[in-house]
Motif scaffolding. Structure first.
Motif, short mmCIF file in Angstrom:
data_model
loop_
_atom_site.label_atom_id
_atom_site.label_comp_id
_atom_site.label_asym_id
_atom_site.label_seq_id
_atom_site.Cartn_x
_atom_site.Cartn_y
_atom_site.Cartn_z
N ARG A 428 0.70 -1.36 0.13
CA ARG A 428 0.11 -0.17 -0.02
C ARG A 428 0.71 1.19 0.02
NH1 ARG A 428 -4.65 1.95 4.32
NH2 ARG A 428 -6.10 2.73 2.58
N ILE A 429 2.06 1.08 0.74
CA ILE A 429 2.86 2.26 0.72
C ILE A 429 3.31 2.48 -0.84
CG2 ILE A 429 5.16 3.10 1.53
CD1 ILE A 429 4.37 2.02 4.16
N ASP A 430 3.88 1.55 -1.30
CA ASP A 430 4.35 1.67 -2.56
C ASP A 430 3.48 2.35 -3.63
OD1 ASP A 430 6.63 0.52 -1.55
OD2 ASP A 430 6.50 -1.41 -2.15
N CYS A 431 2.18 1.77 -3.47
CA CYS A 431 1.15 2.29 -4.33
C CYS A 431 0.97 3.79 -4.20
CB CYS A 431 -0.15 1.49 -4.26
SG CYS A 431 -0.18 -0.12 -4.85
N ARG A 432 0.87 4.27 -3.02
CA ARG A 432 0.66 5.57 -2.75
C ARG A 432 1.91 6.45 -3.38
NH1 ARG A 432 -1.67 5.36 3.40
NH2 ARG A 432 -4.15 5.38 2.87
N LEU A 433 3.05 5.95 -3.17
CA LEU A 433 4.41 6.58 -3.87
C LEU A 433 4.11 6.70 -5.13
CD1 LEU A 433 7.15 5.17 -1.64
CD2 LEU A 433 6.41 7.56 -1.49
N ASN A 434 3.74 5.68 -5.87
CA ASN A 434 3.57 5.48 -7.35
C ASN A 434 2.15 6.47 -7.71
OD1 ASN A 434 5.54 3.88 -7.59
ND2 ASN A 434 4.08 1.79 -7.64
N ILE A 435 1.19 6.54 -6.94
CA ILE A 435 0.23 7.61 -7.23
C ILE A 435 0.77 9.01 -7.31
CG2 ILE A 435 -1.85 8.68 -6.30
CD1 ILE A 435 -2.57 5.87 -5.21
N ALA A 448 -0.56 14.77 -5.82
CA ALA A 448 0.96 14.08 -5.25
C ALA A 448 1.24 14.29 -3.55
CB ALA A 448 1.88 14.64 -6.02
N LYS A 449 1.03 15.55 -3.26
CA LYS A 449 1.17 16.03 -1.97
C LYS A 449 0.34 15.07 -1.09
CE LYS A 449 1.33 20.43 -0.77
NZ LYS A 449 0.83 21.80 -0.93
N GLU A 450 -1.00 14.90 -1.12
CA GLU A 450 -1.82 14.29 -0.35
C GLU A 450 -1.37 12.67 -0.16
OE1 GLU A 450 -5.76 14.34 -2.04
OE2 GLU A 450 -6.10 16.52 -1.40
N ALA A 451 -0.83 12.20 -1.34
CA ALA A 451 -0.42 10.66 -1.16
C ALA A 451 1.09 10.76 -0.35
CB ALA A 451 -0.09 10.15 -2.75
N PHE A 466 9.76 12.34 0.57
CA PHE A 466 10.18 13.81 0.68
C PHE A 466 10.41 14.25 -0.62
CE2 PHE A 466 11.00 12.85 5.46
CZ PHE A 466 10.45 13.96 5.82
N PHE A 467 11.00 13.48 -1.54
CA PHE A 467 11.32 13.89 -2.76
C PHE A 467 10.39 14.25 -3.83
CE2 PHE A 467 13.07 13.34 -6.98
CZ PHE A 467 14.09 14.09 -7.08
N ARG A 468 9.32 13.44 -3.70
CA ARG A 468 8.16 13.71 -4.61
C ARG A 468 7.24 14.78 -3.99
NH1 ARG A 468 7.14 7.10 -5.95
NH2 ARG A 468 9.38 7.15 -7.19
N ARG A 469 7.18 14.98 -2.57
CA ARG A 469 6.57 16.13 -2.13
C ARG A 469 7.43 17.47 -2.61
NH1 ARG A 469 4.60 16.42 4.05
NH2 ARG A 469 6.81 17.04 4.50
N ALA A 470 8.40 17.27 -2.51
CA ALA A 470 9.28 18.38 -2.91
C ALA A 470 9.21 19.04 -4.31
CB ALA A 470 10.86 18.10 -2.72
N GLN A 471 9.00 17.73 -5.33
CA GLN A 471 8.78 18.07 -6.79
C GLN A 471 7.45 18.75 -6.85
OE1 GLN A 471 9.46 14.17 -8.16
NE2 GLN A 471 11.21 14.70 -9.38
N ALA A 472 6.24 18.09 -5.89
CA ALA A 472 5.21 19.07 -5.95
C ALA A 472 5.00 20.25 -5.75
CB ALA A 472 4.06 18.20 -5.25
N ALA A 482 9.71 23.46 -0.66
CA ALA A 482 10.63 22.50 -1.28
C ALA A 482 12.08 22.15 -0.77
CB ALA A 482 10.41 22.80 -2.75
N CYS A 483 12.63 23.61 -0.43
CA CYS A 483 13.98 23.42 0.03
C CYS A 483 13.90 22.89 1.52
CB CYS A 483 14.27 25.04 0.34
SG CYS A 483 14.67 25.80 -1.16
N ARG A 484 12.92 23.11 2.40
CA ARG A 484 12.91 22.11 3.56
C ARG A 484 12.46 20.75 3.49
NH1 ARG A 484 8.23 26.11 6.86
NH2 ARG A 484 9.81 27.98 7.06
#
Length: 568
Positions: A428-435, A448-451, A466-472, A482-484
């Motif tokens: 389930r965690i992997d699917c959320r990261l892929n979402i 993306a941030k919600e996931a 952290f990386f994908r939320r920074a991209q969002a 993003a810097c944080r």
């Protein structure tokens, strides 16, 4: 002295000196039951207490209180209450008149709102659905005189929207058609008989020729189809894929294809919003194929629509996003030039037959996990092919299979199976990261941030989250957040070069954004002189000490003071 019933009807005897309830009353209540069996006895009256009569002053005070209350009691109704009562009477009378008017209107016919016509059913329809105001239908009608059966108006087959279309001068009134159609079902034939002036406008040639009240005419309506429109988009409410039912299917409303199920479909034609036919090519026939649902063999628009269709149903699928028509049948990886320029494309599709896929919702956890892993492999393949919308929907469906993992008592279902619980949780965690990854590709930073937030609640040090939320945050131009996230990511794993490059880019963009904002302020020199304590950032080493020898000095001075104390 006591009295008792020798037949046993009265179970209790009574003595003259017994302090109980009144014996005479009890004997009277039971006289019908045991009078003929009981020996009469003499009973002395019993006084339970002795109390003196009320004094005259007590009686007088009660009388005075009664008179005082009588004076305060209003003898007339206040005027405001009278006004309210009169208003309520008028409202009740008005409501009663309206109810009587509606009851009479049901017998009058065309002069009333839709739904009040008394129809004569010629041929019964099928199904349970009836058109509503705003529904699109296909119908035909004919109006003939009752006297000589001459045709006044006739249309064998045309499309019509209830309550939204104006009729011509020589055509049947829209109110007449609406009033009949709202009571009919698909395939039904019904008629009404009314004066010609009630069926046509007053300026119509039929009314001028025969007279509004003299001749009576029969209006017969045939309801061929009821078009039902539904939003089938991946994102509900987006209205990117709209399905309009042309021909109802068979079976219950929930008898639809599912994931890993097979569907046999026929793509009859594709037209642009202007009506130009672009598929199939001239001389070619309709395309029929057997597709596995959820595997991307048809385009995303059809993947959305087929999940909402029933067997033998024919529908018009209108797609306003050309990206949803790529990747599968009927166009493949490229659209024709005409389709790329069109605002919307409409596909006419028929679901010929289907086989349902596995009912994963009824599986145990041991069976859900293999099914979910198969669907995840398909979603990964779709992601690699660039079909991010369909891949994200597959990841979401897998996520829903394990929705119960968020409940506190979920572990009771995994007693003795800790490895299975960890595997389901990791999936389930992997699917959320892929979402989140799919959402970033689709320029949807909010999803993306919600996931990522849901992943960080369970795994606080997830570097991918952290990386994908920074991209969002970068897509939202929130460079500070993003810097944080990137700084926190590098604290966890300093070796991530991609994160360092993204952090440098975020810092540069943040500086450029600050310069633009600063240049936009015309009174920058005046603003820079404003001293606001809320903008001053102090370090804890600069905080003043509260000690006798060092009062008012910063904390950093404590180290020097300690060295001097040691020297002494």
């Amino acid at each position: 002295m006591a009295a008792a019933c020798w037949k046993g009807v009265c179970k209790r005897g009574y003595a003259a000196g017994e302090p109980a309830e009144d014996v005479a009353s009890l004997l009277d209540q039971k006289a019908d039951a045991c009078a003929q069996f009981t020996t009469p006895v003499h009973v002395e009256p019993v006084r339970t207490f002795s109390a003196p009569a009320p004094s005259p002053s007590y009686v007088m005070s009660e009388e005075l209180e009664r008179l005082e209350k009588a004076k305060q009691m209003p003898t007339t109704i206040p005027q405001d209450i009278k006004d309210d009562m009169q208003r309520w009477r008028l409202e009740l009378a008005k409501a009663h008149e309206e109810k009587e008017r509606q009851a009479k209107a049901q017998k009058e016919g065309p002069g009333v709102a839709p739904g009040f016509f008394h129809l004569t059913v010629v041929d019964e329809g099928c199904g349970h659905r009836k058109p509503q105001v705003g529904s699109k239908v296909k119908l035909g009608y004919a109006v003939v005189l009752e006297s000589d059966e001459s045709v006044l108006d006739m249309k064998p087959e045309f499309e019509y929207v209830l309550g939204q279309e104006e009729r011509g001068t020589g055509e049947v009134l829209a109110s007449v058609l609406d009033g009949m159609l709202v009571q009919m079902r698909r395939g039904e034939v019904a008629s009404i008989t009314h004066p010609v002036g009630d069926l046509f406008p007053s300026s119509a040639p039929q009314v001028q020729r025969s007279g509004p009240e003299v001749d009576r005419a029969v209006c017969e309506v045939t309801l061929h189809e009821i078009y039902v429109t539904k939003d089938c988009s991946f994102e509900k409410g987006a209205e990117e894929v709209m399905k309009e039912v042309v021909k109802d299917g068979v079976g219950a409303w929930c008898d639809n294809p599912t994931d890993e199920g097979m569907a046999v479909i026929r793509i009859e034609e594709v037209r642009t919003s202007e009506g130009a036919k672009i598929f199939p090519e001239p001389g070619a026939s309709a395309m029929e194929l057997c597709a596995s649902m959820g595997d991307g063999q048809v385009c995303d628009a059809l993947e959305c629509a087929l999940l909402e269709m029933r067997q033998h149903e024919t529908a018009l699928v209108t797609c306003t996003n050309s990206a949803l028509l790529l990747g599968g049948a009927p166009f493949g990886d490229s659209l024709p030039a005409v389709a790329q320029q069109a605002r919307a494309l409409t596909l006419r599709v028929t679901l010929l037959d289907y086989n349902k896929g596995p009912d994963a919702a009824s599986f145990d956890e041991e069976d859900r996990l293999p099914f979910a892993l198969r669907r995840k492999a398909e979603a990964n393949r779709l992601f690699g092919e660039g079909r991010f919308r369909l891949a994200r929907e597959r990841y979401r469906q897998i996520n829903l299979l394990f929705h119960h993992l968020d409940r506190p008592k979920t572990k009771d279902r995994f007693l003795g199976k800790p490895e299975l619980f960890q595997d389901c949780r990791k999936l389930r965690i992997d699917c959320r990261l892929n979402i989140a990854a799919c959402s970033i590709k689709l320029q949807d930073p909010k999803a993306a941030k919600e996931a990522c937030d849901l992943v960080l609640q369970q795994v606080p040090e997830s570097t991918k989250a952290f990386f994908r939320r920074a991209q969002a945050h970068m897509q939202q131009r929130d460079f500070v957040q993003a810097c944080r996230d990137l700084q926190r990511l590098l604290e966890i794993d300093p070796k991530l070069l991609e994160a360092r490059r993204l952090l440098e880019k975020a810092k540069k963009l943040r500086e450029d954004s600050d310069k633009k904002q600063k240049g936009a302020i015309k009174c920058d020199r005046m603003v820079s002189k404003i001293k606001d304590d809320r903008t001053d950032k102090y370090d804890y080493l600069d905080a003043p000490l509260d000690m006798d020898e060092m009062e008012g000095l910063p904390v950093s001075a404590w180290a020097q003071h300690g060295r001097e104390m040691l020297r002494r």
